[in-house]
Structures are given as structure tokens and as C-alpha cells.
Design a protein around this motif. Structure first.
Motif, PDB file in Angstrom:
ATOM      1  N   ALA A  27      35.014  26.659  51.048  1.00  0.00           N
ATOM      2  CA  ALA A  27      34.887  27.569  51.604  1.00  0.00           C
ATOM      3  C   ALA A  27      34.996  28.941  50.969  1.00  0.00           C
ATOM      4  CB  ALA A  27      36.171  27.368  52.751  1.00  0.00           C
ATOM      5  N   MET A  28      35.715  28.999  49.912  1.00  0.00           N
ATOM      6  CA  MET A  28      35.892  30.335  49.383  1.00  0.00           C
ATOM      7  C   MET A  28      34.605  30.831  48.536  1.00  0.00           C
ATOM      8  SD  MET A  28      38.112  31.362  45.650  1.00  0.00           S
ATOM      9  CE  MET A  28      36.893  29.813  44.749  1.00  0.00           C
ATOM     10  N   THR A  29      33.703  30.047  48.123  1.00  0.00           N
ATOM     11  CA  THR A  29      32.608  30.195  47.697  1.00  0.00           C
ATOM     12  C   THR A  29      31.498  30.504  48.774  1.00  0.00           C
ATOM     13  OG1 THR A  29      32.090  27.904  47.387  1.00  0.00           O
ATOM     14  CG2 THR A  29      32.675  29.038  45.508  1.00  0.00           C
ATOM     15  N   ALA A  30      31.518  29.837  49.717  1.00  0.00           N
ATOM     16  CA  ALA A  30      30.639  30.277  51.138  1.00  0.00           C
ATOM     17  C   ALA A  30      31.249  31.476  51.516  1.00  0.00           C
ATOM     18  CB  ALA A  30      30.770  29.350  52.260  1.00  0.00           C
ATOM     19  N   SER A  31      32.248  31.913  51.708  1.00  0.00           N
ATOM     20  CA  SER A  31      32.542  33.235  52.136  1.00  0.00           C
ATOM     21  C   SER A  31      32.271  34.331  51.049  1.00  0.00           C
ATOM     22  CB  SER A  31      34.382  33.345  52.381  1.00  0.00           C
ATOM     23  OG  SER A  31      34.744  32.570  53.029  1.00  0.00           O
ATOM     24  N   ALA A  32      32.211  34.251  49.816  1.00  0.00           N
ATOM     25  CA  ALA A  32      31.929  35.018  48.688  1.00  0.00           C
ATOM     26  C   ALA A  32      30.519  35.473  48.973  1.00  0.00           C
ATOM     27  CB  ALA A  32      32.362  34.450  47.408  1.00  0.00           C
ATOM     28  N   VAL A  33      29.638  34.552  49.208  1.00  0.00           N
ATOM     29  CA  VAL A  33      28.072  34.739  49.246  1.00  0.00           C
ATOM     30  C   VAL A  33      27.704  35.486  50.583  1.00  0.00           C
ATOM     31  CG1 VAL A  33      27.551  33.208  47.501  1.00  0.00           C
ATOM     32  CG2 VAL A  33      27.399  32.686  49.920  1.00  0.00           C
ATOM     33  N   GLU A  34      28.562  35.404  51.569  1.00  0.00           N
ATOM     34  CA  GLU A  34      28.223  36.021  52.911  1.00  0.00           C
ATOM     35  C   GLU A  34      27.670  37.321  52.876  1.00  0.00           C
ATOM     36  OE1 GLU A  34      31.461  35.348  55.415  1.00  0.00           O
ATOM     37  OE2 GLU A  34      31.032  33.222  55.874  1.00  0.00           O
ATOM     38  N   THR A  35      28.298  38.421  52.235  1.00  0.00           N
ATOM     39  CA  THR A  35      27.939  39.778  52.194  1.00  0.00           C
ATOM     40  C   THR A  35      27.735  40.471  50.763  1.00  0.00           C
ATOM     41  OG1 THR A  35      30.291  40.459  52.242  1.00  0.00           O
ATOM     42  CG2 THR A  35      29.067  40.061  54.402  1.00  0.00           C
ATOM     43  N   ALA A  36      28.218  39.591  49.687  1.00  0.00           N
ATOM     44  CA  ALA A  36      28.262  40.386  48.527  1.00  0.00           C
ATOM     45  C   ALA A  36      27.011  39.951  47.614  1.00  0.00           C
ATOM     46  CB  ALA A  36      29.531  39.905  47.620  1.00  0.00           C
ATOM     47  N   GLY A  37      26.475  41.220  47.008  1.00  0.00           N
ATOM     48  CA  GLY A  37      25.421  41.073  46.066  1.00  0.00           C
ATOM     49  C   GLY A  37      25.400  40.089  44.650  1.00  0.00           C
ATOM     50  N   ALA A  38      26.740  40.605  44.268  1.00  0.00           N
ATOM     51  CA  ALA A  38      27.213  40.452  42.973  1.00  0.00           C
ATOM     52  C   ALA A  38      28.536  39.584  43.078  1.00  0.00           C
ATOM     53  CB  ALA A  38      27.404  41.596  41.941  1.00  0.00           C
ATOM     54  N   VAL A  39      28.770  38.394  42.674  1.00  0.00           N
ATOM     55  CA  VAL A  39      30.144  37.797  42.895  1.00  0.00           C
ATOM     56  C   VAL A  39      30.638  37.505  41.266  1.00  0.00           C
ATOM     57  CG1 VAL A  39      30.960  35.594  43.536  1.00  0.00           C
ATOM     58  CG2 VAL A  39      29.332  36.696  44.847  1.00  0.00           C
ATOM     59  N   GLY A  40      31.922  37.799  41.120  1.00  0.00           N
ATOM     60  CA  GLY A  40      32.546  37.499  39.976  1.00  0.00           C
ATOM     61  C   GLY A  40      33.237  36.394  40.177  1.00  0.00           C
ATOM     62  N   VAL A  41      33.354  35.571  38.758  1.00  0.00           N
ATOM     63  CA  VAL A  41      34.215  34.466  38.929  1.00  0.00           C
ATOM     64  C   VAL A  41      35.125  34.519  38.044  1.00  0.00           C
ATOM     65  CG1 VAL A  41      34.055  31.850  38.472  1.00  0.00           C
ATOM     66  CG2 VAL A  41      32.390  32.881  39.773  1.00  0.00           C
ATOM     67  N   LEU A  42      36.487  34.589  38.191  1.00  0.00           N
ATOM     68  CA  LEU A  42      37.501  34.804  37.354  1.00  0.00           C
ATOM     69  C   LEU A  42      38.131  33.215  36.876  1.00  0.00           C
ATOM     70  CD1 LEU A  42      38.967  37.254  35.491  1.00  0.00           C
ATOM     71  CD2 LEU A  42      40.614  36.992  37.475  1.00  0.00           C
ATOM     72  N   ALA A  43      38.431  33.010  35.506  1.00  0.00           N
ATOM     73  CA  ALA A  43      39.052  31.688  35.289  1.00  0.00           C
ATOM     74  C   ALA A  43      40.099  32.073  34.182  1.00  0.00           C
ATOM     75  CB  ALA A  43      38.112  30.816  35.043  1.00  0.00           C
ATOM     76  N   THR A  44      40.840  30.848  33.963  1.00  0.00           N
ATOM     77  CA  THR A  44      41.855  31.004  33.052  1.00  0.00           C
ATOM     78  C   THR A  44      41.652  29.697  32.026  1.00  0.00           C
ATOM     79  OG1 THR A  44      43.603  29.894  34.156  1.00  0.00           O
ATOM     80  CG2 THR A  44      43.498  32.201  33.978  1.00  0.00           C
ATOM     81  N   VAL A  45      40.847  28.673  32.646  1.00  0.00           N
ATOM     82  CA  VAL A  45      40.131  27.457  31.908  1.00  0.00           C
ATOM     83  C   VAL A  45      38.676  27.583  31.853  1.00  0.00           C
ATOM     84  CG1 VAL A  45      40.435  24.920  31.815  1.00  0.00           C
ATOM     85  CG2 VAL A  45      42.309  26.268  32.789  1.00  0.00           C
ATOM     86  N   PRO A  46      38.441  27.403  30.506  1.00  0.00           N
ATOM     87  CA  PRO A  46      36.622  27.570  30.530  1.00  0.00           C
ATOM     88  C   PRO A  46      35.987  26.376  31.107  1.00  0.00           C
ATOM     89  CG  PRO A  46      37.898  26.809  28.142  1.00  0.00           C
ATOM     90  CD  PRO A  46      38.925  27.396  29.273  1.00  0.00           C
ATOM     91  N   THR A  47      36.479  25.371  31.294  1.00  0.00           N
ATOM     92  CA  THR A  47      35.617  24.339  32.015  1.00  0.00           C
ATOM     93  C   THR A  47      35.499  24.573  33.487  1.00  0.00           C
ATOM     94  OG1 THR A  47      37.827  22.851  32.053  1.00  0.00           O
ATOM     95  CG2 THR A  47      36.208  22.487  30.363  1.00  0.00           C
ATOM     96  N   THR A  48      36.248  25.542  33.892  1.00  0.00           N
ATOM     97  CA  THR A  48      36.283  25.817  35.380  1.00  0.00           C
ATOM     98  C   THR A  48      35.160  26.712  35.894  1.00  0.00           C
ATOM     99  OG1 THR A  48      38.712  25.619  35.383  1.00  0.00           O
ATOM    100  CG2 THR A  48      37.749  26.448  37.451  1.00  0.00           C
ATOM    101  N   LEU A  49      34.685  27.527  34.752  1.00  0.00           N
ATOM    102  CA  LEU A  49      33.671  28.524  35.045  1.00  0.00           C
ATOM    103  C   LEU A  49      32.296  27.771  35.375  1.00  0.00           C
ATOM    104  CD1 LEU A  49      34.316  30.932  32.120  1.00  0.00           C
ATOM    105  CD2 LEU A  49      34.655  31.380  34.649  1.00  0.00           C
ATOM    106  N   PRO A  50      31.586  26.876  34.754  1.00  0.00           N
ATOM    107  CA  PRO A  50      30.478  26.378  34.920  1.00  0.00           C
ATOM    108  C   PRO A  50      30.448  25.652  36.492  1.00  0.00           C
ATOM    109  CG  PRO A  50      30.962  25.666  32.945  1.00  0.00           C
ATOM    110  CD  PRO A  50      32.309  26.320  33.517  1.00  0.00           C
ATOM    111  N   PRO A  51      31.389  24.799  36.988  1.00  0.00           N
ATOM    112  CA  PRO A  51      31.245  24.236  38.301  1.00  0.00           C
ATOM    113  C   PRO A  51      31.569  25.276  39.364  1.00  0.00           C
ATOM    114  CG  PRO A  51      32.928  23.484  37.102  1.00  0.00           C
ATOM    115  CD  PRO A  51      32.301  24.284  36.194  1.00  0.00           C
ATOM    116  N   THR A  52      32.332  26.283  39.159  1.00  0.00           N
ATOM    117  CA  THR A  52      32.338  27.239  40.181  1.00  0.00           C
ATOM    118  C   THR A  52      31.237  28.282  40.261  1.00  0.00           C
ATOM    119  OG1 THR A  52      34.534  27.191  39.485  1.00  0.00           O
ATOM    120  CG2 THR A  52      34.059  29.202  40.954  1.00  0.00           C
ATOM    121  N   ARG A  53      30.684  28.586  39.204  1.00  0.00           N
ATOM    122  CA  ARG A  53      29.271  29.248  39.230  1.00  0.00           C
ATOM    123  C   ARG A  53      28.397  28.565  40.098  1.00  0.00           C
ATOM    124  NH1 ARG A  53      26.961  33.492  35.165  1.00  0.00           N
ATOM    125  NH2 ARG A  53      24.747  33.570  36.101  1.00  0.00           N
TER     126      ARG A  53
END
Length: 249
Positions: free
Chosen positions: A105-131
Motif C-alpha cells: 500500500a505504501m509504495t502504491a501511494s507513493a507513485v500516485e502523484t510523485a514524479g521522484a520517489v525517495g527510498v530511505l533505509a537503514t539496512v542495505p538489503t532492504t533497498l533493492p526489494p523496496t525500489r
């Protein structure tokens, strides 16, 4: 046979399973009559971090958890870990029960209107799946976006060592740097969710987190699954902790 709605939550670490966890609080609020089943492989997240990503072994372990949840009679499976997205994609093909990712739900909401989405993480392995999930939601919505990533390196170790203040300061610093490049920030881990209001105030950009929206999404799917009057599914056990896969303890 019981007709009580049942939701299974998959966890990859014992650190995030407790009676007062935020997900349990939201489930109690949003689906007070549902049975909540907890399935835990307590070493998967550590294995993903050690391996630098989701290995075939970790995928198999998450599939085992999903299959156990299905066998227990869950109407919906809720994956509470952002780092194992690719494994959940595999599990979705191997069980008949709907699986909801905490970040859907979070990622679906993020792309509704934004042209540039930032992904912030504290664990490196979370970045690729979230992106990847952000990009997947953008394609589904027909949106052309860019994704920027920011790792607050060392912050998660600070949190695990008990230095919450240092963790929070590192996350806020990372968010300030990321905010200059994006329209909205998504927090790639539930462990950062409590900081969302402070980050939004500090950077002046929308900040999205997953626990609340993810739980609401899972409960919505649960209601859809159990709406039919003829629905009746057997339940095997309640509040189960599944210690699946080799290496779990």
C-alpha cells in the motif's frame, strides 16, 4: 469448522514479535474479531543480511512459512518484512491464499502523484526489494517516475545496540539529504515508521511508512476473502510460532 476470519503474519526475526508490537496493535484495532497467527523463522533476516540479499535458501524458508500459514487455515497471509520481497513473490505462486506485503500500500501511494520517489533505509538489503516494488507499482499505474535511494549506514546497528537517539539522528540526516532530490520519501523499514511525522516536519516533504497502511491493506483483503456467506475454512491453531528452515532457533 469455524468461520472466524484468520490472518497469518510472517516474521523473519523474533525482535519484531511481541504482544505490544505495532502490527498487533493495528490488527486489534482494525480486525478485532479475527484470529491472528504468527509464523516466525527467527534467522531469515539475519541470513539475508549475511548473504547480501535473498538467497534461494532464504526463499525456500519463506515459502515454507507461507505454506504453513496456508495449512493452518489462514484466509490472508501478511508478510511483515520488507527485505524478503523476492521470496514472497515466489511464495505467491505456490500458495492459494492471498499474500499481502507490508509495503504494497505504501509504495502504491507513493507513485500516485510523485514524479521522484525517495527510498530511505537503514539496512542495505532492504533497498533493492523496496525500489523494485516502487517501480512495479509505477508500471501498474502507468506512471513514469524516478527512484532515488539513501542508506543511513550504521543506523540499524545503533538501534539494535539500544542507542535510539543516535539511530534517529542518523535517519533524520539521511532524510534531509534525500529530500533535496525527491517529491516523496518512503521509509523502507517498519523500524523507522515512528519517525515519519518528525521527518516530514523536518524536510517539508510527504513521508510514507508501511505498518499502518500495510495492515489496513491486509485487513481489506481479509474482509474481501471472508465476505462470502458460504465461506468456511478449518483452523489448525492460533498464535503459532513456526520455527521453519534450517538455522532457525
Amino acid at each position: 469448522m469455524s468461520t472466524t476470519a484468520s490472518i497469518a503474519v510472517l516474521h523473519t526475526s523474533l525482535l519484531f514479535v511481541s504482544p505490544d508490537s505495532v502490527i498487533n496493535e493495528y490488527l486489534a484495532e482494525l480486525a478485532p474479531d479475527a484470529k491472528v497467527l504468527h509464523f516466525v523463522d527467527s534467522d531469515v533476516l539475519a541470513a539475508v543480511v549475511r548473504d547480501g540479499g535473498v538467497s534461494s535458501a532464504s526463499t525456500q524458508r519463506m515459502v515454507h512459512l507461507a505454506q504453513a500459514a496456508e495449512s493452518a487455515g489462514a484466509d490472508v497471509i501478511f508478510s511483515a518484512c520488507s527485505s524478503v520481497g523476492p521470496a514472497i513473490d515466489v511464495a505467491r505462486r505456490l500458495v492459494s491464499v492471498p499474500i499481502v506485503k507490508i509495503d504494497d500500500a505504501m509504495t502504491a501511494s507513493a507513485v500516485e502523484t510523485a514524479g521522484a520517489v525517495g527510498v530511505l533505509a537503514t539496512v542495505p538489503t532492504t533497498l533493492p526489494p523496496t525500489r523494485a516494488l516502487v517501480e512495479e507499482k509505477a508500471r501498474a499505474a502507468g506512471r513514469d517516475i524516478t527512484v532515488q535511494e539513501r542508506l543511513c549506514e550504521g543506523a540499524f546497528s545503533m538501534l539494535m545496540s539500544g542507542d535510539r537517539d543516535r539511530h534517529d539522528a542518523m535517519v533524520l540526516d539521511g532524510a534531509r539529504a534525500l529530500a533535496t532530490e525527491v517529491d516523496v520519501i518512503v521509509l523502507a523499514q517498519a523500524s523507522m515508521a515512528r519517525l515519519a511525522p518528525a521527518i516530514a516536519e523536518g524536510v517539508g516533504k510527504p513521508v510514507l511508512s508501511s505498518p499502518r497502511s500495510g495492515t489496513e491493506n491486509a485487513v481489506r483483503v481479509l474482509h474481501e476473502q471472508t465476505a462470502a456467506p458460504a465461506h468456511a475454512t478449518g483452523r489448525a491453531w492460533e498464535n503459532t510460532q513456526w520455527q521453519g528452515g534450517c538455522g532457525a532457533s
